[in-house]
Design an enzyme around this catalytic site. Sequence first.
Site, PDB file in Angstrom:
ATOM      1  CD1 TRP A 103      -2.126  -2.183   1.884  1.00 32.48           C
ATOM      2  CD2 TRP A 103      -2.991  -1.281   0.023  1.00 32.48           C
ATOM      3  NE1 TRP A 103      -3.136  -3.003   1.436  1.00 32.48           N
ATOM      4  CE2 TRP A 103      -3.683  -2.480   0.314  1.00 32.48           C
ATOM      5  CE3 TRP A 103      -3.350  -0.544  -1.107  1.00 32.48           C
ATOM      6  CZ2 TRP A 103      -4.728  -2.953  -0.493  1.00 32.48           C
ATOM      7  CZ3 TRP A 103      -4.396  -1.014  -1.910  1.00 32.48           C
ATOM      8  CH2 TRP A 103      -5.067  -2.198  -1.596  1.00 32.48           C
ATOM      9  CG  ASP A 172      -3.256   3.977   4.177  1.00 32.08           C
ATOM     10  OD1 ASP A 172      -4.329   3.792   4.786  1.00 32.08           O
ATOM     11  OD2 ASP A 172      -2.927   3.347   3.151  1.00 32.08           O
ATOM     12  CE  LYS A 196      -8.487  -3.427   3.879  1.00 28.35           C
ATOM     13  NZ  LYS A 196      -7.747  -2.329   3.276  1.00 28.35           N
TER      14      LYS A 196
HETATM   15  C1  PLP Z   1      -7.162  -1.816   1.986  1.00 21.70           C
HETATM   16  C2  PLP Z   1      -6.129  -0.788   2.078  1.00 21.70           C
HETATM   17  C3  PLP Z   1      -6.070   0.290   1.166  1.00 21.70           C
HETATM   18  C4  PLP Z   1      -6.988   0.402  -0.025  1.00 21.70           C
HETATM   19  O1  PLP Z   1      -8.230   0.823   0.353  1.00 21.70           O
HETATM   20  P1  PLP Z   1      -9.383   1.099  -0.724  1.00 21.70           P
HETATM   21  O2  PLP Z   1     -10.409   1.766   0.134  1.00 21.70           O
HETATM   22  O3  PLP Z   1      -9.807  -0.227  -1.261  1.00 21.70           O
HETATM   23  O4  PLP Z   1      -8.847   1.977  -1.774  1.00 21.70           O
HETATM   24  C5  PLP Z   1      -5.102   1.247   1.368  1.00 21.70           C
HETATM   25  N1  PLP Z   1      -4.240   1.179   2.389  1.00 21.70           N
HETATM   26  C6  PLP Z   1      -4.268   0.164   3.280  1.00 21.70           C
HETATM   27  C7  PLP Z   1      -3.291   0.143   4.408  1.00 21.70           C
HETATM   28  C8  PLP Z   1      -5.208  -0.854   3.151  1.00 21.70           C
HETATM   29  O5  PLP Z   1      -5.235  -1.856   4.037  1.00 21.70           O
END
Ligand code: PLP
Length: 361
Positions: A103, A172, A196
């Site tokens: 990511w 993030d 998540k």
């Molecule tokens: C799942 C995830 C993403 C991507 O998220 P989307 O909402 O599907 O774009 C980005 N960063 C991390 C750390 C993730 O676990």
Amino acid sequence: MTHRVYNFYAGPATLPYSVVKKASQAALDFNGLGLSILEISHRAKDFDNVIKEAQKDLKEIMGLSDDYHVLFLQGGASLQFHMIPLNLMLDGRPADYVNTGAWSKKAIKESKLLGETRVVASSEDTNFSYIPRELPVNDDASYLHITTNNTIFGTEFHHFPQKKSGIPLVADMSSDMLCRRLNFTDFDLIYAGAQKNMGPSGTTIVILKDELVQRASESTPTLLRYKTHTDKDSLFNTPTVFSIYVVHLVLKWIIESGGLGAIEAENRKKAGLLYGAIDEMSDFYTGTVTDKNSRSLMNVTFSLPDRELEQRFVQEAGEINMLGLKGHRSVGGIRASIYNAFPVEGVEKLVEFMKEFRSRA
Ligand SMILES: *Cc1c(COP(=O)(O)O)cnc(C)c1O
């Protein structure tokens, strides 16, 4: 309760059953209005209350003051990979990134499309099996970006870059949002796809300091400017009403559970059980995170002696209602995602299965 399996998927992920129940009720009739939450106008007073309360609850849970905006956007965390450099990069000042996995790499790629981008620390040398100790903060950076939890590799930041004035810290937190207490005020921008740890897919939470809103130039596309959304309080265009409603229920659930202190204690207990089992049976199960201080509370990754055993492990666990244990295709092995709403009984059941599986393998 209706039939529920143990959902170890990395995302979309398990939600508190009480939340799923309330959401299904609201899908039939929201607040006794004779309307479904799926039908209600995003301008309706009852929905305005939902979004305002969600913003207030989130700030309260995180201990944030009014110099932060809470936005509910679309496009996932993935669109933030682009929106962040687009809004925050300053002329002649590079964007700095810590590269701790897949990511992070995607975020770095988007930043490179827009301007000079530096990787100031990385754990790519060992296929991301640890979080770098040294996290340099450069005085000339537009901002510094980290990925607090690496969903695929099972690592998590437990130490953070030094706070330096004038260098915004961007994180993030998609896969460990609200899993523990942190000094959230050390961060200037936090973002997370809801699916998540906060709700269903559809909305992306962006929390940012007011002073950052002013950075983007007037020529930035309207929908991609943070200011567009702060000016209209996330209602510039039609937001994902249902998804935001469920996030609002999850935030209430966190408060009713006792806040982040209580959530963190539960998460430490669950992760402790699982890592304890891996360490105890290290002749058979191998943790893929080499630095124990970098282990994730949310995504526990490990391998078995060979691929065939791993396949059997996943299949047999599935037969007894433990789903989603297959590791990400880029690393293989096993991954147990145990987000906030994942019950401790499910972890106990997995540990029991791990013992039993090893004894007959
Ligand atoms: C799942 C995830 C993403 C991507 O998220 P989307 O909402 O599907 O774009 C980005 N960063 C991390 C750390 C993730 O676990």
